[in-house]
Design an enzyme around this catalytic site. Structure first.
Site, PDB file in Angstrom:
ATOM      1  N   GLN A 183      89.421  16.593  37.854  1.00 54.90           N
ATOM      2  CA  GLN A 183      90.334  15.561  38.353  1.00 54.90           C
ATOM      3  C   GLN A 183      89.935  14.198  37.812  1.00 54.90           C
ATOM      4  OE1 GLN A 183      90.376  16.014  42.618  1.00 54.90           O
ATOM      5  NE2 GLN A 183      91.480  17.962  42.517  1.00 54.90           N
ATOM      6  N   ASP A 332      86.358  26.514  43.605  1.00 51.40           N
ATOM      7  CA  ASP A 332      87.305  26.783  44.692  1.00 51.40           C
ATOM      8  C   ASP A 332      87.156  28.195  45.260  1.00 51.40           C
ATOM      9  OD1 ASP A 332      88.353  24.248  44.436  1.00 51.40           O
ATOM     10  OD2 ASP A 332      89.919  24.863  43.051  1.00 51.40           O
TER      11      ASP A 332
HETATM   12  C1  S3P Z   1      91.241  20.638  40.219  1.00 48.48           C
HETATM   13  C2  S3P Z   1      89.904  20.426  40.020  1.00 48.48           C
HETATM   14  C3  S3P Z   1      88.877  20.784  41.004  1.00 48.48           C
HETATM   15  C4  S3P Z   1      89.387  21.789  42.026  1.00 48.48           C
HETATM   16  C5  S3P Z   1      90.731  21.435  42.544  1.00 48.48           C
HETATM   17  C6  S3P Z   1      91.751  21.326  41.420  1.00 48.48           C
HETATM   18  C7  S3P Z   1      92.188  20.192  39.187  1.00 48.48           C
HETATM   19  O1  S3P Z   1      88.456  19.623  41.684  1.00 48.48           O
HETATM   20  O2  S3P Z   1      88.467  21.904  43.088  1.00 48.48           O
HETATM   21  O3  S3P Z   1      91.186  22.413  43.466  1.00 48.48           O
HETATM   22  O4  S3P Z   1      93.365  20.597  39.214  1.00 48.48           O
HETATM   23  O5  S3P Z   1      91.782  19.408  38.321  1.00 48.48           O
HETATM   24  P1  S3P Z   1      87.389  18.632  41.053  1.00 48.48           P
HETATM   25  O6  S3P Z   1      87.940  18.070  39.823  1.00 48.48           O
HETATM   26  O7  S3P Z   1      87.198  17.554  42.091  1.00 48.48           O
HETATM   27  O8  S3P Z   1      86.162  19.435  40.849  1.00 48.48           O
END
Ligand code: S3P
Length: 449
Positions: A183, A332
């Site tokens: 993210q 996840d």
């Molecule tokens: C996601 C990244 C992960 C994941 C989330 C979705 C994404 O989070 O846990 O459910 O779509 O980029 P983080 O980037 O905070 O690790």
């Protein structure tokens, strides 16, 4: 007459153990890819057609925010109909007349922060539900403001939503992130699209790479290198062009059936067309280490993402060990794997998973609390869990504590407990997996006793 093994009443599900799970499940579209297809489609030139889009609450939040900024998006969840996004171009998002509500979705808020920070001369306010308003946004806001010159303000020094974004011209730079987060990486790449020079993101370990793959497909200049592909550089200047995207099934949703079949006697589940991006397949590696009866067939590529068909059977399981290097590849799936550990012979250990404390809930604390309510012995450490199996669980009154992945993971434990369980807040599953409970009921009906 025998009562159904699964009953849904409002936001409560009652589950009777003792059935096998059998059948084929087409899991819904990948959540991460669905968000990105909507966001990149919105800022591309021309239309983007998305097949297999996840029609769940989280991507709906992204679609609704984009609509509020003037992007035409056809309804999500029309029976088998693709979703069409009419791109407005990189500078075409309009200032919304109201607050943008990201609901429960961290991906929506973090990726939008990156995208909107560079929308010159427009002002945006982003908020979300009670869970999202407590989640750390400084990990995105800080590099955006400190390195790229963004203007983001809010509570706790601009780290907690609601957040105000004053769109302005951004500059590029080199950013080393302290957590491996797709993210954060994706937000910075989106910000880089309109920056005055290239942006490089260096992660401590590699996070999921859907943004890199899809941005390249849309025509962006994205280069990935460095040891273990931890360096990503985006050079602005290339327009994004609308694409046709086929979203594979979400391996994070498939994980519930993989673990469910692996731990429930007499089960066999086939899962066609699941995304097998190597940055996401840690759960398969763990199940294989455990000696799980797992087969992968028909591997192929669709719109730049590997997919394949999975089949899993119940069988004896050994313990596993998950450390910080593996966590980003299964972040996840840890709640479901914690349940698998309860039924494996030996001590399973998860460490280096502190990130779970800042997900939709503190998943280490919530899973420990809920599994203990079933009589489980679970050791919660600062950054993980230690679980010795096999254990006998008793049916109990459980709660998702509003977390979709907790709700679905607890169901797997309840299926293998002594006596019925009731899960409050089971409706949380709709955040990522609409129809999960109905699907579970069908697998139980087909499985029999
Ligand atoms: C996601 C990244 C992960 C994941 C989330 C979705 C994404 O989070 O846990 O459910 O779509 O980029 P983080 O980037 O905070 O690790």
């Amino acid at each position: 007459m025998q009562s159904a093994p699964l009953q849904v009443a409002g936001n409560r599900v009652t589950l009777e153990p003792g059935r096998s799970l059998r059948g084929e499940v087409t899991v819904p579209g990948d959540k991460s890819i669905s968000h990105r297809a909507l966001l990149f489609g919105a800022i591309a030139q021309g239309a983007t057609t998305i097949h297999g889009m996840l029609a769940a609450e989280d991507p709906r939040s992204t679609a609704d925010c984009l609509r509020a900024m003037g992007v035409a998006i056809s309804p999500l969840g029309g029976r088998g109909q693709p979703v069409v996004v009419e791109g407005v171009g990189l500078d075409g998002l309009q200032e919304p007349g109201d607050v943008l509500n990201c609901g429960n979705s961290g991906t929506t808020m973090r990726l939008l922060l990156g995208l909107l920070a560079g929308c010159k001369g427009r002002y945006f306010v982003l908020t979300g539900d009670a869970s999202l308003r407590q989640r750390p946004m400084g990990r995105v806001g800080h590099p955006l403001c400190q390195t790229m010159g963004a203007s983001i303000h809010g509570r706790a020094n601009g780290t907690l939503a609601p957040l105000g974004v004053n769109g302005c011209q951004l500059q590029g730079g080199v950013i080393g992130t302290s957590v491996a987060s797709a993210q954060v990486k994706s937000a910075l790449l989106l910000a880089g699209l309109g920056a005055s020079s290239s942006v490089s993101v260096i992660e401590p370990s590699r996070s999921r790479d859907h943004s890199e793959r899809m941005l390249k497909a849309f025509g962006a200049d994205v280069r990935v290198n460095g040891d273990y592909n931890r360096h990503v550089r985006l050079t602005p200047g290339q327009p994004l062009r609308g694409q046709e995207i086929h979203v594979p099934g979400d391996i994070s949703s498939a994980a519930f059936w993989l673990v469910g079949a692996a731990v429930t006697p007499g089960s066999r589940i086939r899962l066609p067309h699941v995304g097998l991006n190597p940055t996401r397949t840690g759960v398969l590696d763990v199940l294989q280490t455990m000696g799980g009866q797992l087969r992968v067939e028909n591997r192929k590529q669709i719109t730049g993402e590997p997919v394949g068909d999975l089949t899993v059977d119940h069988g004896p399981l050994g313990p596993f060990s998950i450390g910080p290097d593996l966590v980003p590849r299964l972040v996840d799936e840890i709640p479901a794997l914690a349940v698998a550990a309860l039924f494996a012979e030996g001590v399973s250990r998860i460490h280096g998973a502190r990130e779970l404390r800042v997900k939709e809930t503190d998943r280490l604390a919530v899973m420990t609390r809920q599994l203990r309510a079933m009589g489980a012995v679970v050791e919660e450490t600062e950054d993980g869990l230690v679980i010795e199996g096999p254990q006998k669980l008793r049916g109990a009154q459980l709660s998702s504590e509003t977390d979709h992945r907790v709700a679905m993971s607890l169901a797997l434990a309840a299926l293998n407990a002594q006596g019925p369980s009731r899960i409050q807040g089971a409706d949380a599953a709709a955040v990522s997996y609409p129809g999960f409970w109905q699907q579970l009921g069908r697998l139980q009906e087909a499985g029999g006793q």
